[in-house]
Design a protein around this motif. Structure first.
Motif, short mmCIF file in Angstrom:
data_model
loop_
_atom_site.label_atom_id
_atom_site.label_comp_id
_atom_site.label_asym_id
_atom_site.label_seq_id
_atom_site.Cartn_x
_atom_site.Cartn_y
_atom_site.Cartn_z
N ARG A 13 0.84 -1.21 0.00
CA ARG A 13 0.00 0.00 0.00
C ARG A 13 0.87 1.25 0.00
O ARG A 13 0.60 2.21 -0.72
N PHE A 14 1.92 1.25 0.80
CA PHE A 14 2.83 2.39 0.86
C PHE A 14 3.52 2.60 -0.50
O PHE A 14 3.64 3.72 -0.99
N ARG A 69 3.92 5.55 -5.71
CA ARG A 69 3.87 5.58 -7.18
C ARG A 69 2.68 6.37 -7.70
O ARG A 69 2.58 6.62 -8.90
N GLY A 70 1.75 6.73 -6.83
CA GLY A 70 0.56 7.45 -7.25
C GLY A 70 -0.50 6.54 -7.83
O GLY A 70 -1.38 6.99 -8.56
N ALA A 71 -0.47 5.28 -7.51
CA ALA A 71 -1.42 4.31 -8.07
C ALA A 71 -2.59 4.03 -7.14
O ALA A 71 -3.42 3.18 -7.44
N VAL A 72 -2.69 4.77 -6.04
CA VAL A 72 -3.78 4.53 -5.09
C VAL A 72 -4.86 5.59 -5.30
O VAL A 72 -4.58 6.78 -5.41
N ASP A 73 -6.10 5.14 -5.37
CA ASP A 73 -7.22 6.06 -5.50
C ASP A 73 -7.44 6.73 -4.14
O ASP A 73 -7.63 6.07 -3.13
N GLU A 74 -7.43 8.03 -4.13
CA GLU A 74 -7.55 8.78 -2.87
C GLU A 74 -8.92 8.64 -2.23
O GLU A 74 -9.08 8.92 -1.06
N ASP A 75 -9.94 8.21 -2.99
CA ASP A 75 -11.28 8.06 -2.44
C ASP A 75 -11.42 6.80 -1.60
O ASP A 75 -12.37 6.66 -0.83
N LEU A 76 -10.47 5.87 -1.75
CA LEU A 76 -10.53 4.62 -0.98
C LEU A 76 -10.02 4.86 0.43
O LEU A 76 -9.13 5.69 0.65
N PRO A 77 -10.58 4.16 1.41
CA PRO A 77 -10.05 4.31 2.79
C PRO A 77 -8.64 3.75 2.89
O PRO A 77 -8.28 2.80 2.21
N SER A 78 -7.86 4.34 3.76
CA SER A 78 -6.46 3.88 3.90
C SER A 78 -6.26 2.88 4.97
O SER A 78 -6.96 2.27 5.55
#
Length: 99
Positions: free
Chosen positions: A84-85, A90-99
């Motif tokens: 996840r980190f 890399r910028g491949a995580v959707d910011e709308d998803l919970p972390s």
């Protein structure tokens, strides 16, 4: 050493060796993390079960079981957090998803 214990230890060592060989060829972190999963979820429990069968049940076997349980329970969580980190870096995580 009983045949069952030998088979368990051999199978566990084979899983670790094959995963290690794959790790040598992997190019990026996420692939390496994927190849590490069989070691923590399959290789370590097989080796631990074989060692417990060889040694019998006593305090040393309890330490083996505790170590294997710790690895099995924390390995996937640590790998997921690391992935996840790296995906966030890399910028491949959707910011709308919970972390």
């Amino acid at each position: 050493m009983s045949v069952v214990a030998q088979v368990l230890v051999f199978a566990g060592v084979a899983v670790v060796a094959l995963s290690s060989a794959g790790l040598l060829r992997a190019r990026d972190l996420l692939t390496r993390l994927h190849l590490l999963s069989p070691v923590t979820t399959l290789g370590a429990p097989l080796i631990g079960a074989g060692l417990v069968l060889v040694n019998g049940w006593h305090l040393g076997s309890g330490a083996i079981v505790a170590t294997v349980l710790l690895l099995v329970l924390t390995g996937p969580v640590t790998q997921a957090a690391t992935a996840r980190f790296e995906a966030a870096r890399r910028g491949a995580v959707d910011e709308d998803l919970p972390s």
